[in-house]
Design an enzyme around this catalytic site. Structure first.
Site, short mmCIF file in Angstrom:
data_model
loop_
_atom_site.label_atom_id
_atom_site.label_comp_id
_atom_site.label_asym_id
_atom_site.label_seq_id
_atom_site.Cartn_x
_atom_site.Cartn_y
_atom_site.Cartn_z
N GLN A 148 -34.82 -25.27 -13.16
CA GLN A 148 -35.92 -24.42 -13.63
C GLN A 148 -35.97 -24.30 -15.15
O GLN A 148 -37.01 -23.93 -15.71
CB GLN A 148 -35.79 -23.01 -13.02
CG GLN A 148 -36.05 -22.96 -11.54
CD GLN A 148 -37.49 -23.32 -11.18
OE1 GLN A 148 -38.42 -23.08 -11.93
NE2 GLN A 148 -37.66 -23.92 -10.02
N LYS A 171 -39.95 -31.48 -11.73
CA LYS A 171 -40.25 -30.21 -12.39
C LYS A 171 -40.52 -30.42 -13.88
O LYS A 171 -40.85 -29.50 -14.61
CB LYS A 171 -39.10 -29.22 -12.20
CG LYS A 171 -38.92 -28.83 -10.72
CD LYS A 171 -38.04 -27.62 -10.56
CE LYS A 171 -37.52 -27.46 -9.15
NZ LYS A 171 -38.54 -27.07 -8.17
N ASP A 181 -27.13 -25.34 -12.91
CA ASP A 181 -28.34 -25.84 -12.26
C ASP A 181 -29.49 -25.65 -13.25
O ASP A 181 -29.96 -24.54 -13.47
CB ASP A 181 -28.57 -25.03 -10.97
CG ASP A 181 -29.93 -25.28 -10.33
OD1 ASP A 181 -30.75 -26.02 -10.92
OD2 ASP A 181 -30.19 -24.72 -9.25
N HIS A 232 -30.56 -20.37 -6.19
CA HIS A 232 -31.39 -21.04 -5.18
C HIS A 232 -30.43 -21.45 -4.06
O HIS A 232 -29.25 -21.68 -4.28
CB HIS A 232 -31.99 -22.30 -5.86
CG HIS A 232 -32.94 -23.08 -5.03
ND1 HIS A 232 -32.52 -23.94 -4.05
CD2 HIS A 232 -34.30 -23.15 -5.04
CE1 HIS A 232 -33.59 -24.52 -3.50
NE2 HIS A 232 -34.68 -24.04 -4.09
N CYS A 286 -36.59 -19.84 -1.54
CA CYS A 286 -35.23 -20.36 -1.32
C CYS A 286 -34.20 -19.55 -2.10
O CYS A 286 -33.24 -20.09 -2.65
CB CYS A 286 -35.12 -21.84 -1.71
SG CYS A 286 -36.12 -22.91 -0.69
#
Length: 407
Positions: free
Chosen positions: A204, A227, A201, A124, A365
């Site tokens: 997600q 999220k 990261d 991202h 993104c």
């Protein structure tokens, strides 16, 4: 694969799922951008503002102490969820982007010209741009793990990129644009052999996969509350204590100090060193409630049910014809990124919105991924444990209709 999710009961927990959009029942398939919020989390937000709204860590009065206790209890809930060794290793942030920037800023003092930093082609923008800025500042070099046609990382190339000059490796646990689950265990252990630190990261991955930061032996892991059925504007950076001690503070202000004089200021210990100013108190408390809610459902149950939805939706969508799905790894979360031949993704998104169906269109993104496939973007349908096969049927019908109208 069997799952233990009582879908009717779960859907009743989410007030927004009963609303209509453009006269049609809402079908919410934009979960990768933000998940919806259950009543228990909404209630926690209301309760905070109605019952004990006060600033934390400072006041001797009862309200301040109640708020401090609730906020620190949420930190403990998050520590336990990610299995951090210590509560001090959980830093509250405004979200994943804040967490990444905090680490990137800290490493400006650790890097020099000639050092190397590795990111992946699946990132991202928020896991690309801060590292580019860091390299510009320090003279370090940015290297990129290439991707394959199936939307996976070319791991042979990763092994070749690693060297004694590698100081940092950053990859996402799951690609937001494609849903690919990356082999982070291998990436972490290989990077550590070269003495490099690793930031994952987890934005997600966190709604679908329970990461155990000690088992992974990861140096930094970042997530966003919104999220994971929590509110926006709050997230967590997990960092190994040894690294958090080494890195300088990201922001100066109240709460992150020990002693202040005009001659010299000393900084507070962890986690406060990285939590300048009044935090999103209510957000942190509500994030803790969201984690409790998800754990109540069970991450194995969530994963099994979402996999069922993904398999069903993939079959139904391919039957529409002229559908190209991007990201076909066997290891992926419940995300379908697709295009229909000859039709711009934006046009499909606009038409199906008229039928009450929320999907994301564009480059998500993640422009380098779109450049790799030589496309302007995709339609992305991302599913959660509160979605149903009936909703997928409505979505597929809407896509068929859009295809007829736009062909």
């Amino acid at each position: 694969m069997s799952h233990q999710i009582d879908i009717e009961k779960v859907r009743a927990d989410f007030p927004i799922l009963s609303r209509k959009v453009n006269g049609h029942p809402l079908v919410y398939f934009d979960n990768a951008a933000t998940s919806q919020t259950p009543k228990v989390v909404i209630d926690a937000i209301v309760e905070y503002y109605e019952q004990y709204n006060a600033n934390i860590h400072r006041g001797v009065h009862s309200l301040s102490q109640e708020a401090t206790d609730a906020y620190e209890q949420a930190r403990e809930t998050l520590r336990a969820h990610f299995n951090a060794a210590k509560k001090e290793e959980i830093i509250f942030t405004s979200g994943t982007t804040h967490g990444i920037n905090l680490v990137a800023n800290g490493f400006a003092s650790q890097l020099k010209a000639g050092d190397e930093v590795i990111v992946s082609a699946l990132e991202h923008h928020s896991n690309i741009v801060p590292w580019q800025m860091l390299c510009e500042k320090t003279g370090a070099q940015l290297k990129v793990i290439p991707m394959t046609n199936s939307g996976e990382l070319a791991m042979d190339a990763f092994h070749e990129l690693l060297s004694d000059k590698t100081k940092l490796v950053f990859v996402n646990h799951v690609s937001n644009a494609l849903g690919t689950i990356n082999p982070i265990e291998t990436i972490i252990s290989e990077a550590h052999k070269k003495g490099a630190a690793v930031l994952i990261d987890g934005a997600q991955a966190a709604p679908h996969i329970k990461a155990d930061v000690q088992a992974l032996d990861v140096d930094f892991y970042v997530v966003s509350g919104h999220k994971m059925c929590g509110p926006t504007g709050v997230g967590v950076l997990y960092g190994k204590e040894e690294w958090l001690i080494k890195l300088p503070p990201y922001q100066g202000g109240g709460e992150m100090i020990d002693q202040v004089t005009f001659e010299k200021t000393t900084y507070a210990g962890l986690p406060h060193k990285f939590e300048a100013g009044t935090p999103n108190i209510c957000g942190g408390i509500a994030f803790g409630k969201a984690i409790e809610y998800l754990n109540g459902l069970g991450f194995e149950n969530i994963a099994a049910y979402e996999h069922e939805l993904l398999t069903y939706a993939t079959e139904q969508l391919l039957a529409v014809g002229d559908v190209m799905i991007y990201g076909t790894s066997s290891e992926k979360t419940a995300v379908i990124s697709f295009n229909i031949e000859g039709i711009h993704p934006y046009d499909i998104g606009t038409i199906i919105d008229k039928l009450g169906i929320a999907v994301r269109t564009g480059h998500h993104c993640a422009q380098p991924i779109m450049d790799y496939y030589k496309i302007p973007g995709t339609v992305r349908a991302s599913f959660s444990f509160y979605n149903t096969k009936e909703e997928i049927d409505a979505f597929v019908q809407a896509v068929k209709r859009a295809k007829i109208m736009l062909s």
